[in-house]
Design a protein around this motif. Structure first.
Motif, PDB file in Angstrom:
ATOM      1  N   TYR A 106       0.789  -1.448  -0.100  1.00 39.31           N
ATOM      2  CA  TYR A 106      -0.065   0.031   0.106  1.00 39.31           C
ATOM      3  C   TYR A 106       0.821   1.139  -0.356  1.00 39.31           C
ATOM      4  O   TYR A 106       0.400   2.423   0.275  1.00 39.31           O
ATOM      5  N   GLY A 107       2.168   1.207  -0.150  1.00 40.29           N
ATOM      6  CA  GLY A 107       3.003   2.257  -0.617  1.00 40.29           C
ATOM      7  C   GLY A 107       3.272   3.143   0.774  1.00 40.29           C
ATOM      8  O   GLY A 107       3.473   4.400   0.416  1.00 40.29           O
ATOM      9  N   ILE A 108       3.109   2.631   1.931  1.00 42.89           N
ATOM     10  CA  ILE A 108       3.648   3.489   3.051  1.00 42.89           C
ATOM     11  C   ILE A 108       5.008   3.582   3.207  1.00 42.89           C
ATOM     12  O   ILE A 108       6.018   2.712   3.107  1.00 42.89           O
ATOM     13  N   ILE A 109       5.445   5.061   2.956  1.00 34.34           N
ATOM     14  CA  ILE A 109       6.884   5.393   3.022  1.00 34.34           C
ATOM     15  C   ILE A 109       7.052   6.385   4.048  1.00 34.34           C
ATOM     16  O   ILE A 109       6.217   7.455   4.243  1.00 34.34           O
ATOM     17  N   TYR A 110       8.019   6.280   5.088  1.00 34.02           N
ATOM     18  CA  TYR A 110       8.288   7.007   5.973  1.00 34.02           C
ATOM     19  C   TYR A 110       9.952   7.334   6.482  1.00 34.02           C
ATOM     20  O   TYR A 110      10.369   6.204   6.017  1.00 34.02           O
ATOM     21  N   ASP A 111      10.239   8.220   7.320  1.00 25.90           N
ATOM     22  CA  ASP A 111      11.537   8.255   7.533  1.00 25.90           C
ATOM     23  C   ASP A 111      11.680   7.473   8.848  1.00 25.90           C
ATOM     24  O   ASP A 111      11.144   7.969  10.047  1.00 25.90           O
ATOM     25  N   ASP A 112      12.457   6.299   8.946  1.00 26.21           N
ATOM     26  CA  ASP A 112      12.485   5.460  10.059  1.00 26.21           C
ATOM     27  C   ASP A 112      13.659   5.950  10.891  1.00 26.21           C
ATOM     28  O   ASP A 112      13.656   5.605  12.258  1.00 26.21           O
ATOM     29  N   GLU A 113      14.327   7.089  10.546  1.00 28.20           N
ATOM     30  CA  GLU A 113      15.044   7.524  11.733  1.00 28.20           C
ATOM     31  C   GLU A 113      14.540   8.764  12.489  1.00 28.20           C
ATOM     32  O   GLU A 113      14.947   9.079  13.485  1.00 28.20           O
ATOM     33  N   GLU A 114      13.531   9.352  11.977  1.00 31.27           N
ATOM     34  CA  GLU A 114      12.496  10.257  12.733  1.00 31.27           C
ATOM     35  C   GLU A 114      11.410   9.621  13.416  1.00 31.27           C
ATOM     36  O   GLU A 114      11.106  10.141  14.565  1.00 31.27           O
ATOM     37  N   PHE A 115      10.998   8.496  13.058  1.00 34.80           N
ATOM     38  CA  PHE A 115       9.393   8.050  13.579  1.00 34.80           C
ATOM     39  C   PHE A 115       9.646   6.565  13.554  1.00 34.80           C
ATOM     40  O   PHE A 115      10.450   5.804  12.906  1.00 34.80           O
ATOM     41  N   ARG A 116       9.228   6.049  14.760  1.00 36.36           N
ATOM     42  CA  ARG A 116       8.853   4.618  14.919  1.00 36.36           C
ATOM     43  C   ARG A 116       7.329   4.208  14.821  1.00 36.36           C
ATOM     44  O   ARG A 116       6.730   4.819  15.419  1.00 36.36           O
ATOM     45  N   VAL A 117       7.096   3.138  14.331  1.00 36.26           N
ATOM     46  CA  VAL A 117       5.727   2.812  13.984  1.00 36.26           C
ATOM     47  C   VAL A 117       5.436   1.480  14.824  1.00 36.26           C
ATOM     48  O   VAL A 117       6.246   0.493  14.573  1.00 36.26           O
TER      49      VAL A 117
END
Length: 116
Positions: A86-97
């Motif tokens: 589903y194309g979820i892209i995020y900055d893993d250095e700034e946020f943790r899901v």
């Protein structure tokens, strides 16, 4: 120093030197004050930007979960599945899901943690 019919000019030169020193100190204090206000404004702007990024990520994940449920009839089994399909892209250095599943027929709980 030079003498005039009104007296010596030494006092005038001392007044000019004193005024120049005061002007320099006032200018330095004003510069520091303006610089501090500028840093404060930049800090507030970056906080707002981080909040907007976090909210955007939350909205994108919620839409992807709902879209998955509507199209596939089930909730996604993992966050990796959402990222791949589903194309979820995020900055893993700034946020943790944090993606927690309670059951196949229950909506997963998503928590976004800011790392900075």
């Amino acid at each position: 120093m030079a003498k005039t019919r009104f007296g010596s000019l030494d006092g005038i030169h001392q007044i000019k030197k004193k005024n120049a020193a005061e002007t320099t100190i006032i200018s330095a204090v004003l510069f520091i004050l303006i610089f501090v206000v500028f840093l404060f404004a930049v800090s507030k702007a970056s906080e707002g930007s981080e909040h907007e990024q976090r909210q955007s990520l939350t909205d994108a994940i919620d839409r992807a979960i709902i879209q998955c449920y509507v199209t596939e009839g089930r909730y996604p089994e993992s966050f990796d599945y959402l990222q791949k399909n589903y194309g979820i892209i995020y900055d893993d250095e700034e946020f943790r899901v944090d993606y927690v599943i309670y059951g196949s027929n229950m909506r997963p709980e998503v928590t976004i943690i800011s790392l900075k």
